[in-house]
Design an enzyme around this catalytic site. Structure first.
Site, PDB file in Angstrom:
ATOM      1  N   ARG A 104       0.832  -1.188   0.000  1.00 46.55           N
ATOM      2  CA  ARG A 104       0.000   0.000   0.000  1.00 46.55           C
ATOM      3  C   ARG A 104       0.874   1.250   0.000  1.00 46.55           C
ATOM      4  O   ARG A 104       1.707   1.424   0.890  1.00 46.55           O
ATOM      5  CB  ARG A 104      -0.898  -0.014   1.240  1.00 46.55           C
ATOM      6  CG  ARG A 104      -2.031   0.988   1.141  1.00 46.55           C
ATOM      7  CD  ARG A 104      -3.067   0.682   2.164  1.00 46.55           C
ATOM      8  NE  ARG A 104      -2.581   1.022   3.491  1.00 46.55           N
ATOM      9  CZ  ARG A 104      -3.325   1.602   4.416  1.00 46.55           C
ATOM     10  NH1 ARG A 104      -4.572   1.858   4.170  1.00 46.55           N
ATOM     11  NH2 ARG A 104      -2.825   1.884   5.587  1.00 46.55           N
ATOM     12  N   THR A 108      -0.784   7.662  -1.329  1.00 47.19           N
ATOM     13  CA  THR A 108      -2.063   7.583  -2.069  1.00 47.19           C
ATOM     14  C   THR A 108      -2.999   6.541  -1.450  1.00 47.19           C
ATOM     15  O   THR A 108      -4.186   6.521  -1.761  1.00 47.19           O
ATOM     16  CB  THR A 108      -1.797   7.157  -3.525  1.00 47.19           C
ATOM     17  OG1 THR A 108      -1.234   5.828  -3.513  1.00 47.19           O
ATOM     18  CG2 THR A 108      -0.826   8.100  -4.214  1.00 47.19           C
ATOM     19  N   ASP A 200      -3.525  -9.013  12.919  1.00 50.48           N
ATOM     20  CA  ASP A 200      -2.819  -9.038  11.635  1.00 50.48           C
ATOM     21  C   ASP A 200      -2.464 -10.486  11.301  1.00 50.48           C
ATOM     22  O   ASP A 200      -1.630 -11.106  11.970  1.00 50.48           O
ATOM     23  CB  ASP A 200      -1.551  -8.176  11.716  1.00 50.48           C
ATOM     24  CG  ASP A 200      -0.894  -8.043  10.358  1.00 50.48           C
ATOM     25  OD1 ASP A 200      -0.825  -6.924   9.833  1.00 50.48           O
ATOM     26  OD2 ASP A 200      -0.462  -9.085   9.784  1.00 50.48           O
ATOM     27  N   ASP A 203       1.305 -11.199  10.573  1.00 52.51           N
ATOM     28  CA  ASP A 203       2.134 -11.174  11.783  1.00 52.51           C
ATOM     29  C   ASP A 203       1.875 -12.408  12.643  1.00 52.51           C
ATOM     30  O   ASP A 203       2.800 -12.986  13.213  1.00 52.51           O
ATOM     31  CB  ASP A 203       1.832  -9.920  12.609  1.00 52.51           C
ATOM     32  CG  ASP A 203       2.494  -8.683  12.014  1.00 52.51           C
ATOM     33  OD1 ASP A 203       3.448  -8.844  11.225  1.00 52.51           O
ATOM     34  OD2 ASP A 203       2.049  -7.570  12.329  1.00 52.51           O
TER      35      ASP A 203
HETATM   36  N1  URA Z   1      -5.383  -7.639   7.399  1.00 48.80           N
HETATM   37  C1  URA Z   1      -5.168  -8.353   8.527  1.00 48.80           C
HETATM   38  O1  URA Z   1      -4.206  -9.096   8.620  1.00 48.80           O
HETATM   39  N2  URA Z   1      -6.046  -8.222   9.544  1.00 48.80           N
HETATM   40  C2  URA Z   1      -7.128  -7.429   9.474  1.00 48.80           C
HETATM   41  O2  URA Z   1      -7.912  -7.382  10.444  1.00 48.80           O
HETATM   42  C3  URA Z   1      -7.338  -6.685   8.300  1.00 48.80           C
HETATM   43  C4  URA Z   1      -6.449  -6.817   7.278  1.00 48.80           C
END
Ligand code: URA
Length: 209
Positions: A104, A108, A200, A203
């Site tokens: 990302r 932008t 995430d 992660d």
């Molecule tokens: N990406 C992720 O890993 N977790 C989320 O909650 C949203 C996007």
């Protein structure tokens, strides 16, 4: 296929609850994701085209059902898609595999491509894109745009969790792409994370935080 399928199978839901818990360790998270991905793959492939082939059983010949057409294309949306890819590949070992890398742009906020490699003949293959989290839908829509540009015509999207915002965005941009998920969660928070979600996904599966 309908646009959104939520797989409410008890095994899927139980494993998902284990994955959501914040104290579930990385190794366990990865194992559960691989297992759930196999169960979800069962659903996303439910209506694949079939034909018959004549075979000999030890008793007599028969016209037996087999998958029709070219081998499937599985496309992992990096990096979290790789956690689902392993499980799906265990179920469909002959599938061909592609990768889409997007990041990302911080100014932008638009997704930018950094890697794209898909199997030859993708236009004739049922293509399953995998990414555990359908959140804003920005990167998923961009990945599907890229797959269509490469010729893919029959695309399904397999994820673990979806947010209503992401489902709506996909439906608007790609109404022909069926989504299969284990859960439609409540909403996104201000940072674009799914609530209640699981944090995430990248992660948690790779232990990077
Ligand atoms: N990406 C992720 O890993 N977790 C989320 O909650 C949203 C996007």
């Amino acid at each position: 296929m309908q646009h959104l399928t939520i797989v409410d199978h008890p095994l899927v839901q139980h494993k998902l609850t284990l994955m959501r818990r914040k104290d579930t360790p990385t190794s366990e998270f990865r194992r559960l994701l691989r297992e759930i991905s196999q169960l979800l793959a069962y659903e996303v492939t439910r209506n694949l085209p079939m034909t018959t082939r004549t075979i000999d059983t030890p008793i007599e010949p028969m016209d037996a059902p087999v998958l029709d057409g070219k081998k499937l294309a599985l496309v992992s949306i990096l990096r979290a898609g790789n956690g689902m890819l392993d499980g799906v590949l265990e179920l469909i070992p002959s599938a061909r595999v592609g990768f889409v890398g997007l990041y990302r742009d911080e100014e932008t906020l638009e997704p930018v491509e950094y890697y794209f490699k898909v199997p030859e003949g993708i236009e004739d293959r049922v293509t399953i894109a995998v990414d555990p989290m359908l959140a804003t839908g920005n990167s998923s829509v961009a990945a599907i745009d890229m797959l269509k540009k490469a010729g893919a015509k029959n695309i399904r999207f397999l994820c673990l969790l979806a947010a209503p915002e992401g489902v709506a965005r996909m439906k608007e941009a790609h109404p022909d792409v069926a989504i299969v998920t284990a859960s439609l969660d409540r909403q996104l928070n201000e940072k674009g994370y799914i609530m209640p979600g699981l944090g995430d996904a990248g992660d948690r599966m790779f232990g990077t935080k």
